[in-house]
Scaffold this active site. Sequence first.
Site, PDB file in Angstrom:
ATOM      1  N   ARG A 264     -20.045 -16.443 -18.998  1.00  0.00           N
ATOM      2  CA  ARG A 264     -21.415 -16.654 -19.495  1.00  0.00           C
ATOM      3  C   ARG A 264     -21.531 -18.136 -19.835  1.00  0.00           C
ATOM      4  O   ARG A 264     -20.811 -18.649 -20.690  1.00  0.00           O
ATOM      5  CB  ARG A 264     -21.693 -15.787 -20.727  1.00  0.00           C
ATOM      6  CG  ARG A 264     -22.976 -16.189 -21.413  1.00  0.00           C
ATOM      7  CD  ARG A 264     -23.432 -15.198 -22.466  1.00  0.00           C
ATOM      8  NE  ARG A 264     -23.997 -14.005 -21.853  1.00  0.00           N
ATOM      9  CZ  ARG A 264     -24.781 -13.143 -22.505  1.00  0.00           C
ATOM     10  NH1 ARG A 264     -25.072 -13.325 -23.764  1.00  0.00           N
ATOM     11  NH2 ARG A 264     -25.249 -12.078 -21.874  1.00  0.00           N
TER      12      ARG A 264
ATOM     13  N   HIS B  69     -29.135 -13.200 -14.518  1.00  0.00           N
ATOM     14  CA  HIS B  69     -28.381 -12.253 -15.357  1.00  0.00           C
ATOM     15  C   HIS B  69     -28.206 -10.952 -14.570  1.00  0.00           C
ATOM     16  O   HIS B  69     -28.773  -9.918 -14.919  1.00  0.00           O
ATOM     17  CB  HIS B  69     -29.138 -12.016 -16.661  1.00  0.00           C
ATOM     18  CG  HIS B  69     -28.327 -11.354 -17.739  1.00  0.00           C
ATOM     19  ND1 HIS B  69     -26.974 -11.110 -17.632  1.00  0.00           N
ATOM     20  CD2 HIS B  69     -28.688 -10.859 -18.957  1.00  0.00           C
ATOM     21  CE1 HIS B  69     -26.543 -10.513 -18.733  1.00  0.00           C
ATOM     22  NE2 HIS B  69     -27.556 -10.349 -19.547  1.00  0.00           N
TER      23      HIS B  69
ATOM     24  N   GLN C 143     -27.195  -7.355 -16.150  1.00  0.00           N
ATOM     25  CA  GLN C 143     -28.247  -6.614 -16.847  1.00  0.00           C
ATOM     26  C   GLN C 143     -29.066  -5.787 -15.855  1.00  0.00           C
ATOM     27  O   GLN C 143     -29.490  -4.674 -16.160  1.00  0.00           O
ATOM     28  CB  GLN C 143     -29.162  -7.587 -17.598  1.00  0.00           C
ATOM     29  CG  GLN C 143     -30.219  -6.901 -18.423  1.00  0.00           C
ATOM     30  CD  GLN C 143     -29.652  -6.139 -19.602  1.00  0.00           C
ATOM     31  OE1 GLN C 143     -28.894  -6.685 -20.387  1.00  0.00           O
ATOM     32  NE2 GLN C 143     -30.003  -4.854 -19.739  1.00  0.00           N
TER      33      GLN C 143
ATOM     34  N   ASP D  35     -38.604  -9.935 -22.194  1.00  0.00           N
ATOM     35  CA  ASP D  35     -37.411 -10.598 -22.727  1.00  0.00           C
ATOM     36  C   ASP D  35     -37.916 -11.609 -23.755  1.00  0.00           C
ATOM     37  O   ASP D  35     -39.129 -11.888 -23.830  1.00  0.00           O
ATOM     38  CB  ASP D  35     -36.682 -11.299 -21.562  1.00  0.00           C
ATOM     39  CG  ASP D  35     -35.329 -11.903 -21.951  1.00  0.00           C
ATOM     40  OD1 ASP D  35     -34.840 -11.620 -23.056  1.00  0.00           O
ATOM     41  OD2 ASP D  35     -34.772 -12.666 -21.135  1.00  0.00           O
TER      42      ASP D  35
ATOM     43  N   CYS E 277     -33.855  -6.338 -22.316  1.00  0.00           N
ATOM     44  CA  CYS E 277     -32.393  -6.492 -22.249  1.00  0.00           C
ATOM     45  C   CYS E 277     -31.765  -6.640 -23.631  1.00  0.00           C
ATOM     46  O   CYS E 277     -30.569  -6.424 -23.783  1.00  0.00           O
ATOM     47  CB  CYS E 277     -32.039  -7.670 -21.359  1.00  0.00           C
ATOM     48  SG  CYS E 277     -32.630  -9.273 -21.965  1.00  0.00           S
TER      49      CYS E 277
ATOM     50  N   ARG F 123     -25.011  -0.929 -19.935  1.00  0.00           N
ATOM     51  CA  ARG F 123     -24.226  -2.131 -19.617  1.00  0.00           C
ATOM     52  C   ARG F 123     -22.753  -1.736 -19.477  1.00  0.00           C
ATOM     53  O   ARG F 123     -22.048  -2.208 -18.583  1.00  0.00           O
ATOM     54  CB  ARG F 123     -24.391  -3.193 -20.714  1.00  0.00           C
ATOM     55  CG  ARG F 123     -25.769  -3.809 -20.812  1.00  0.00           C
ATOM     56  CD  ARG F 123     -26.094  -4.674 -19.608  1.00  0.00           C
ATOM     57  NE  ARG F 123     -25.132  -5.724 -19.378  1.00  0.00           N
ATOM     58  CZ  ARG F 123     -25.115  -6.903 -20.025  1.00  0.00           C
ATOM     59  NH1 ARG F 123     -26.059  -7.181 -20.916  1.00  0.00           N
ATOM     60  NH2 ARG F 123     -24.199  -7.814 -19.760  1.00  0.00           N
TER      61      ARG F 123
HETATM   62  N1  NVA Z   1     -33.152 -14.683 -21.439  1.00  0.00           N
HETATM   63  C1  NVA Z   1     -32.228 -14.411 -22.514  1.00  0.00           C
HETATM   64  C2  NVA Z   1     -31.410 -13.200 -22.200  1.00  0.00           C
HETATM   65  C3  NVA Z   1     -30.433 -12.810 -23.266  1.00  0.00           C
HETATM   66  C4  NVA Z   1     -29.582 -11.630 -22.892  1.00  0.00           C
HETATM   67  C5  NVA Z   1     -31.332 -15.625 -22.735  1.00  0.00           C
HETATM   68  O1  NVA Z   1     -30.916 -16.246 -21.754  1.00  0.00           O
HETATM   69  O2  NVA Z   1     -31.086 -15.964 -23.892  1.00  0.00           O
HETATM   70  N1   CP Z   2     -28.578  -8.305 -22.928  1.00  0.00           N
HETATM   71  C1   CP Z   2     -27.520  -9.089 -23.179  1.00  0.00           C
HETATM   72  O1   CP Z   2     -26.932  -9.701 -22.271  1.00  0.00           O
HETATM   73  O2   CP Z   2     -27.153  -9.119 -24.492  1.00  0.00           O
HETATM   74  P1   CP Z   2     -26.065 -10.063 -25.173  1.00  0.00           P
HETATM   75  O3   CP Z   2     -26.639 -11.466 -25.166  1.00  0.00           O
HETATM   76  O4   CP Z   2     -25.918  -9.519 -26.567  1.00  0.00           O
HETATM   77  O5   CP Z   2     -24.798 -10.005 -24.401  1.00  0.00           O
END
Ligand code: NVA
Ligand code: CP
Length: 304
Positions: free
Chosen positions: A104, A131, A134, A219, A259, A287
């Site tokens: 990540r 992502h 997800q 989101d 998500c 997930r």
């Molecule tokens: N769009 C959000 C998704 C978090 C799971 C982010 O990138 O923070």
């Molecule tokens: N939806 C998701 O990826 O959540 P986290 O940021 O908690 O991993």
Amino acid sequence: MAARHFLTLNDMTTTELENLVDHGSKLRKEWRQGKVRDSLKNRVLAMIFEKSSTRTRVSFEAGMAQLGGSAMFLSPRDTQLGRGEPIEDSAIVISSMVDAVMIRTFAHETVEKFARASRAPVINALTDDFHPCQLLADMQTYREHRGSIRGATVAWIGDGNNMCHSYINAATQFDFHLNVATPQGYEPDLELAKAHSAHVTLMREPAEAARNADLLVTDVWASMGQEDEQKAREKAFSNYQINSALMDIAATDALLMHCLPAHRGEEISADIIDHPGSVIWDEAENRLHAQKALLEFLILNRLD
Ligand code: NVA
Ligand code: CP
């Protein structure tokens, strides 16, 4: 044989994605029945997190343990990655010791660079652009509640962000139509939207996107790394909330997904997570199951 990676949904064929989603449902059922499965016994997953996470970390770590393997959490604070060791060198070394690597991070290019140098499968666990993990959970959840998503209408309301981009890829792969409603200046990548124009329509009005939709998705307005823009985004997105008025415009049995983490009172109204159409908690749990299916596929090169 070169390792298979999962950096975007386009790294899989439609058949592979559908098989993954079905396998995820099978693993969910087996796990709920208490069936022990040790398909990844002695296997190790390295998890590199350069951004925060709750669901992704817990699901990958629990998933590996439940399949008989283990997972190690690596943060840039404690590894040489945080001190500037080249990403390719890190990839060669880490992938020589583990069976798969999950990353990540910020720039999507980082996971691409890592994957090119890695001898083990690499999984994108969120970048600024995509992502895909997800989406496996979301597609599994839709299928479990409503059957095939083929031909359905999905409304994305809010920011044209990493999740929105993965929904755009999913629209083509799973053959549904995606209406994307964003404020001006917050559209998804226009090249990507154009490449998927047979399955994607960009709009301005949330109500237009939501009309008769089978699934509404949103989101956060400010993603990780955009914290400084929170105030400006609250203003720009103030008409882009999923609430009961928007759910009423959608198809009568429409589902709602997010998500998570959610900002109640911003992109979703406080009550809407408990709406009868909300499958947000199943989506979060999936997930775990979807990624167990993904790990088996990438590490063992099979699903059974
Ligand atoms: N769009 C959000 C998704 C978090 C799971 C982010 O990138 O923070
Ligand atoms: N939806 C998701 O990826 O959540 P986290 O940021 O908690 O991993």
